[in-house]
Design an enzyme around this catalytic site. Structure first.
Site, PDB file in Angstrom:
ATOM      1  N   SER A 140      17.408 -37.137  27.370  1.00  0.00           N
ATOM      2  CA  SER A 140      18.084 -37.337  28.664  1.00  0.00           C
ATOM      3  C   SER A 140      18.348 -35.974  29.291  1.00  0.00           C
ATOM      4  O   SER A 140      18.431 -34.961  28.569  1.00  0.00           O
ATOM      5  CB  SER A 140      19.428 -38.028  28.411  1.00  0.00           C
ATOM      6  OG  SER A 140      20.233 -37.981  29.569  1.00  0.00           O
ATOM      7  N   TYR A 155      27.765 -38.460  24.199  1.00  0.00           N
ATOM      8  CA  TYR A 155      26.351 -38.725  24.512  1.00  0.00           C
ATOM      9  C   TYR A 155      25.602 -37.417  24.775  1.00  0.00           C
ATOM     10  O   TYR A 155      24.514 -37.198  24.247  1.00  0.00           O
ATOM     11  CB  TYR A 155      26.283 -39.642  25.739  1.00  0.00           C
ATOM     12  CG  TYR A 155      24.889 -39.979  26.206  1.00  0.00           C
ATOM     13  CD1 TYR A 155      24.063 -40.809  25.453  1.00  0.00           C
ATOM     14  CD2 TYR A 155      24.387 -39.483  27.418  1.00  0.00           C
ATOM     15  CE1 TYR A 155      22.777 -41.134  25.889  1.00  0.00           C
ATOM     16  CE2 TYR A 155      23.111 -39.801  27.854  1.00  0.00           C
ATOM     17  CZ  TYR A 155      22.311 -40.626  27.096  1.00  0.00           C
ATOM     18  OH  TYR A 155      21.044 -40.948  27.526  1.00  0.00           O
TER      19      TYR A 155
HETATM   20  N1  LIG Z   1      18.902 -45.395  32.024  1.00  0.00           N
HETATM   21  C1  LIG Z   1      19.221 -44.109  32.157  1.00  0.00           C
HETATM   22  O1  LIG Z   1      19.806 -43.691  33.175  1.00  0.00           O
HETATM   23  C2  LIG Z   1      18.807 -43.126  31.086  1.00  0.00           C
HETATM   24  C3  LIG Z   1      18.796 -41.776  31.413  1.00  0.00           C
HETATM   25  C4  LIG Z   1      18.425 -40.847  30.449  1.00  0.00           C
HETATM   26  C5  LIG Z   1      18.062 -41.261  29.194  1.00  0.00           C
HETATM   27  N2  LIG Z   1      18.074 -42.587  28.880  1.00  0.00           N
HETATM   28  C6  LIG Z   1      17.702 -42.957  27.501  1.00  0.00           C
HETATM   29  O2  LIG Z   1      16.678 -43.935  27.541  1.00  0.00           O
HETATM   30  C7  LIG Z   1      16.695 -44.678  26.316  1.00  0.00           C
HETATM   31  C8  LIG Z   1      16.556 -46.154  26.651  1.00  0.00           C
HETATM   32  O3  LIG Z   1      17.664 -46.574  27.407  1.00  0.00           O
HETATM   33  P1  LIG Z   1      17.524 -47.560  28.661  1.00  0.00           P
HETATM   34  O4  LIG Z   1      17.885 -46.799  29.860  1.00  0.00           O
HETATM   35  O5  LIG Z   1      16.255 -48.282  28.609  1.00  0.00           O
HETATM   36  O6  LIG Z   1      18.793 -48.510  28.372  1.00  0.00           O
HETATM   37  P2  LIG Z   1      18.890 -50.045  27.922  1.00  0.00           P
HETATM   38  O7  LIG Z   1      18.188 -50.881  28.918  1.00  0.00           O
HETATM   39  O8  LIG Z   1      20.340 -50.268  27.684  1.00  0.00           O
HETATM   40  O9  LIG Z   1      18.086 -50.092  26.547  1.00  0.00           O
HETATM   41  C9  LIG Z   1      18.602 -49.545  25.367  1.00  0.00           C
HETATM   42  C10 LIG Z   1      17.741 -50.032  24.219  1.00  0.00           C
HETATM   43  O10 LIG Z   1      18.209 -49.428  23.003  1.00  0.00           O
HETATM   44  C11 LIG Z   1      18.350 -50.450  22.027  1.00  0.00           C
HETATM   45  N3  LIG Z   1      19.391 -50.114  21.061  1.00  0.00           N
HETATM   46  C12 LIG Z   1      20.615 -49.583  21.303  1.00  0.00           C
HETATM   47  N4  LIG Z   1      21.287 -49.445  20.150  1.00  0.00           N
HETATM   48  C13 LIG Z   1      20.484 -49.911  19.173  1.00  0.00           C
HETATM   49  C14 LIG Z   1      20.618 -50.050  17.769  1.00  0.00           C
HETATM   50  N5  LIG Z   1      21.730 -49.673  17.114  1.00  0.00           N
HETATM   51  N6  LIG Z   1      19.589 -50.568  17.066  1.00  0.00           N
HETATM   52  C15 LIG Z   1      18.464 -50.960  17.700  1.00  0.00           C
HETATM   53  N7  LIG Z   1      18.269 -50.852  19.019  1.00  0.00           N
HETATM   54  C16 LIG Z   1      19.274 -50.341  19.740  1.00  0.00           C
HETATM   55  C17 LIG Z   1      18.713 -51.687  22.818  1.00  0.00           C
HETATM   56  O11 LIG Z   1      18.409 -52.830  22.027  1.00  0.00           O
HETATM   57  P3  LIG Z   1      19.200 -54.242  22.146  1.00  0.00           P
HETATM   58  O12 LIG Z   1      19.462 -54.451  23.620  1.00  0.00           O
HETATM   59  O13 LIG Z   1      18.219 -55.190  21.576  1.00  0.00           O
HETATM   60  O14 LIG Z   1      20.436 -54.069  21.360  1.00  0.00           O
HETATM   61  C18 LIG Z   1      17.833 -51.534  24.040  1.00  0.00           C
HETATM   62  O15 LIG Z   1      16.534 -52.037  23.780  1.00  0.00           O
HETATM   63  C19 LIG Z   1      18.012 -44.308  25.619  1.00  0.00           C
HETATM   64  O16 LIG Z   1      17.739 -43.413  24.559  1.00  0.00           O
HETATM   65  C20 LIG Z   1      18.811 -43.602  26.707  1.00  0.00           C
HETATM   66  O17 LIG Z   1      19.690 -42.656  26.172  1.00  0.00           O
HETATM   67  C21 LIG Z   1      18.437 -43.527  29.798  1.00  0.00           C
END
Ligand SMILES: NC(=O)c1ccc[n+]([C@@H]2O[C@H](COP(=O)([O-])OP(=O)(O)OC[C@H]3O[C@@H](n4cnc5c(N)ncnc54)[C@H](OP(=O)(O)O)[C@@H]3O)[C@@H](O)[C@H]2O)c1
Length: 252
Positions: A140, A155
């Site tokens: 991120s 985070y």
């Molecule tokens: N969206 C943003 O603004 C943003 C910005 C920078 C970086 N990111 C990074 O992008 C990545 C994906 O996030 P996203 O934005 O796609 O958010 P999201 O839609 O909330 O997806 C998060 C994913 O992580 C999984 N997860 C969380 N905790 C887990 C655990 N303990 N065991 C297994 N799976 C787990 C969730 O699975 P379940 O739902 O099945 O529990 C879900 O599939 C993350 O690493 C986040 O830090 C996001």
């Protein structure tokens, strides 16, 4: 970019960026191992993937903070497909909180965003060495600057650690033919902020995005494109690199 006969593990494939990456790899004929906790969402991603090239993904319900679950992901991937070519360490959560709240939130953030990735990578590495495969970690821009709107202290610390992990493992595995890179998104349209406990909607996020130089949010499929590029042979000279995709958010 052709991923025919390539076995790709994606954690957090049940939602957001991970689900978008799964669809993109599926369009390029990858054999997918899709990991998440929410089985319904995971199965939805899997059936969408299967529609492109008629290749059935393996779904593994797993909490990546549970060591036994992580071992099971690797075991099932090998049992089903016999090898691992790409590991996308994408699962993560936004943990917010103040330094005045003690160390529990730090432990939580590090457990999910760093320790689980460390263990996944450690268990997958022998197979990636065999296949001369590669790893893409989803970090991120929070690794690179504090996020002032959400007080994401735990985070931010965890994602900064993840970037150093990317570089150290890239250095260690380079001589064995394994590349390791990171994509670092800015504000991306997923359930992430909501999952972190902030009641936001699309309109609020769009309003926030007007402050970014390009005036918009990142979309999950744009991050997926970058993940695919780094995982592909086109990126054969790239390792230990941190790729920001943020509409210029880091600049302001
Ligand atoms: N969206 C943003 O603004 C943003 C910005 C920078 C970086 N990111 C990074 O992008 C990545 C994906 O996030 P996203 O934005 O796609 O958010 P999201 O839609 O909330 O997806 C998060 C994913 O992580 C999984 N997860 C969380 N905790 C887990 C655990 N303990 N065991 C297994 N799976 C787990 C969730 O699975 P379940 O739902 O099945 O529990 C879900 O599939 C993350 O690493 C986040 O830090 C996001």
């Amino acid at each position: 970019m052709d991923f025919a006969n390539k076995v790709v593990i994606i954690t957090g494939a049940s939602s957001g960026i991970g689900a978008a990456a799964a669809l993109s790899f599926a369009k390029q004929s990858a054999k997918l191992v899709l990991v998440g906790r929410n089985e319904t969402n995971l199965n939805q991603t899997a059936s969408k993937c299967e529609q492109f090239k008629n290749i059935k993904p393996l779904t593994v319900k797993a909490d990546i903070t549970v060591d036994h679950d992580v071992k099971n992901i690797i075991d099932q991937a090998i049992e089903t497909f016999g090898c691992i070519d790409v590991l996308v360490n994408n699962a993560g959560v936004g943990i917010h909180g103040s330094i005045l709240e003690g160390v529990e939130l730090y432990d939580k953030a590090m457990n999910i965003n760093v320790r689980a990735t460390y263990l996944m990578t450690s268990l997958a590495a022998p197979y990636l060495i065999k296949s001369k495969g590669n790893i893409v970690n989803v970090s991120s821009i929070a690794a690179l600057k504090p996020i002032k709107d959400f007080n994401f202290l735990p985070y931010c610390v965890s994602k900064a650690a993840l970037d150093q992990f990317t570089k150290c493992v890239a250095l260690e595995l380079a001589s064995k033919g394994v590349r390791v890179n990171s994509v670092n998104p800015g504000c991306t349209r997923t359930k992430f902020i909501e999952a972190a406990g902030f009641p936001v909607n699309d309109e609020m996020m769009d309003r926030r995005a007007t402050e970014f130089p390009l005036g918009k949010m990142v979309e999950s499929d744009e991050v997926a494109d970058l993940i695919l590029y780094l995982a592909s042979d086109r990126a054969r000279s790239i390792t230990g690199s941190i790729y920001v995709i943020d509409n210029g958010e880091l600049l302001v």
